[in-house]
Design an enzyme around this catalytic site. Structure first.
Site, short mmCIF file in Angstrom:
data_model
loop_
_atom_site.label_atom_id
_atom_site.label_comp_id
_atom_site.label_asym_id
_atom_site.label_seq_id
_atom_site.Cartn_x
_atom_site.Cartn_y
_atom_site.Cartn_z
N ASP A 8 1.39 -1.26 0.10
CA ASP A 8 -0.04 0.37 -0.14
C ASP A 8 1.06 1.06 0.59
O ASP A 8 1.82 1.64 1.04
CB ASP A 8 -0.92 0.28 1.31
N ASP A 106 -3.41 2.65 -5.70
CA ASP A 106 -1.78 3.19 -4.96
C ASP A 106 -1.76 1.24 -4.04
O ASP A 106 -0.91 1.16 -2.94
CB ASP A 106 -2.22 4.05 -3.55
N GLU A 107 -2.61 0.12 -3.93
CA GLU A 107 -2.22 -1.19 -3.44
C GLU A 107 -2.49 -2.37 -4.03
O GLU A 107 -3.19 -1.68 -5.37
CB GLU A 107 -4.01 -1.45 -2.97
#
Length: 384
Positions: A8, A106-107
DNA sequence: TCTGGGGTCCTAGGACCC
DNA sequence: TCTGGGGTCCTAGGACCC
């Protein structure tokens, strides 16, 4: 042993901006519409950890953020920049494993086979160091054989940390955490659980709560399983092709003027249709959603009977649905409209777009080919 | 303080078919 | 005159996530 390393990115949009603006490092930096530009309707998209010390958070109204931290540096969002950075991140992750499942910009979950927690931790260190040295992007990593647990662990590691939870420590790791840290437990579910006297994940395990959890249906069963240290996780870990695409717009001012709203909804319908087409899909249904000035929502959708493409069907149907919704509101509370949304659903691949679709899936959405066993003849009537 | 824009999944009732 | 069960699709709304 199979491990999930859940990666993350920390304050991702801000971190992307700081790569270009090294002079801002160490300052409270916010990505979002600048509240000093007058009347701005919007929320914080990303806040640096320096800004968070003032209480700023993602999704906070920018006016409140400005009140809490007048000295913050505001940067307007640049989504193409963040998309490019996300592709760089994925390219790095793929060097460590062929099994990378992106879950958002974003993960991503990185799956690997390693003999023990020691090696998994070591790999996490290397991934984190590589993202930092090559891309100047900070990341936190949670590690567990279970994806859900790995994700929860990531949150406890932020920022720039790594947290390993070996399988036999899962229940003990989770027990003291608030139920709200479970993905899928939001404000409503949290309130229901509080009503049952359950505040922590550990309390989900106590005997008398088991029957009460039935109120939550199968989700309650899943919560109990997670708390006991063996979450139900589907073995189907692929992310498939998209199911819908939408365009939304909050109007500069609330209005009930139908000409203004009709213009806006046509723009949105066109935008959504062009987007769907450029990705190589057709659409089969359409939904118009209205958020009223009091934040209540209504939506009306319609099946188009068969897969369509191009902007015309989208624009025409969206205008009809909007008219119906406004008509009904006029005979009632006659509220003004705050936000309009057009969503195109029932997406299916366009004829002759196999290559483009493959590229799309490779670009981040790994998974089964959506065309398997689904020949798409022109004019073929859809199932039903 | 006054709340974005993009998604996914679940539930539930009614229509309709066999 | 009164009685099914199962399956799928359509539609509306809601919770949740980043």
């Amino acid at each position: 042993m199979r491990w999930c390393l859940y990666v993350d990115m920390d304050a991702f949009y801000v971190s992307c901006e700081l790569r270009d603006r090294g002079d801002l490092r160490g300052l409270p930096v916010v990505v979002g519409p600048d509240p000093r530009q007058g009347h701005v309707r919007g929320v914080v998209l990303s806040a640096s950890y320096e800004a968070r010390r003032f209480g700023l958070r993602s999704a906070m109204p920018v006016s409140r953020a400005h009140a809490l931290c007048p000295a913050a540096v505001w940067i307007p969002a640049d989504f193409p920049k963040y998309e490019r950075a996300a592709r760089e991140v994925r390219a790095v992750l793929f060097r460590f494993s062929p099994d990378v499942l992106p879950f958002s910009i974003d993960e991503a979950a990185v799956w690997v086979d390693l003999p023990s927690a020691i090696e998994a931790r070591d790999l996490g260190d290397r991934i984190q160091a590589t993202l930092h040295s090559e891309l100047q992007l900070p990341a936190s990593i949670g590690i567990s054989p279970y994806r859900t647990v790995a994700k929860i662990a990531t949150d406890t590691a932020k920022p720039a940390g790594i947290r390993v939870v070996p399988p036999n420590e899962t229940a003990d790791f989770l027990a003291p955490l608030p139920v709200r840290s479970i993905p899928g437990v939001g404000p409503k579910t949290e309130a229901v659980l509080q009503g049952l006297g359950i505040e922590t994940i550990g309390q989900l395990r106590t005997g008398n709560s088991t029957s009460q959890l039935r109120r939550l249906g199968t989700f309650g069963e899943e919560l109990r399983a997670l708390a006991s240290g063996s979450p139900h996780e589907s073995t189907e870990l692929d992310v498939g092709p998209p199911k819908s695409r939408s365009s939304d717009r909050t109007l500069p001012e609330d209005t009930r003027d139908e000409a203004t709203l009709a213009d806006a909804v046509r723009d949105l319908a066109r935008e959504a249709a062009v987007g769907v087409q450029s990705e190589g899909f057709r659409y089969e249904n359409l939904t118009v959603r209205i958020r009223w000035e009091d934040f209540q929502q209504v939506q009306r959708g319609r099946s188009l009977g068969a897969a369509r493409e191009g902007t015309e069907p989208s624009v025409a149907e969206a205008a009809r649905l909007l008219h119906e919704l406004l008509q009904e509101e006029r005979t009632g509370r006659n509220r003004r409209v705050r936000l309009l949304s057009v969503r195109l659903g029932g997406l299916s691949p366009r004829v002759g777009t196999q290559r483009r679709l493959d590229r799309y899936l490779r670009a981040g959405r790994r998974g089964r080919a959506p065309l398997d066993g689904a020949p798409d003849e022109p004019g073929a009537s859809p199932k039903r």
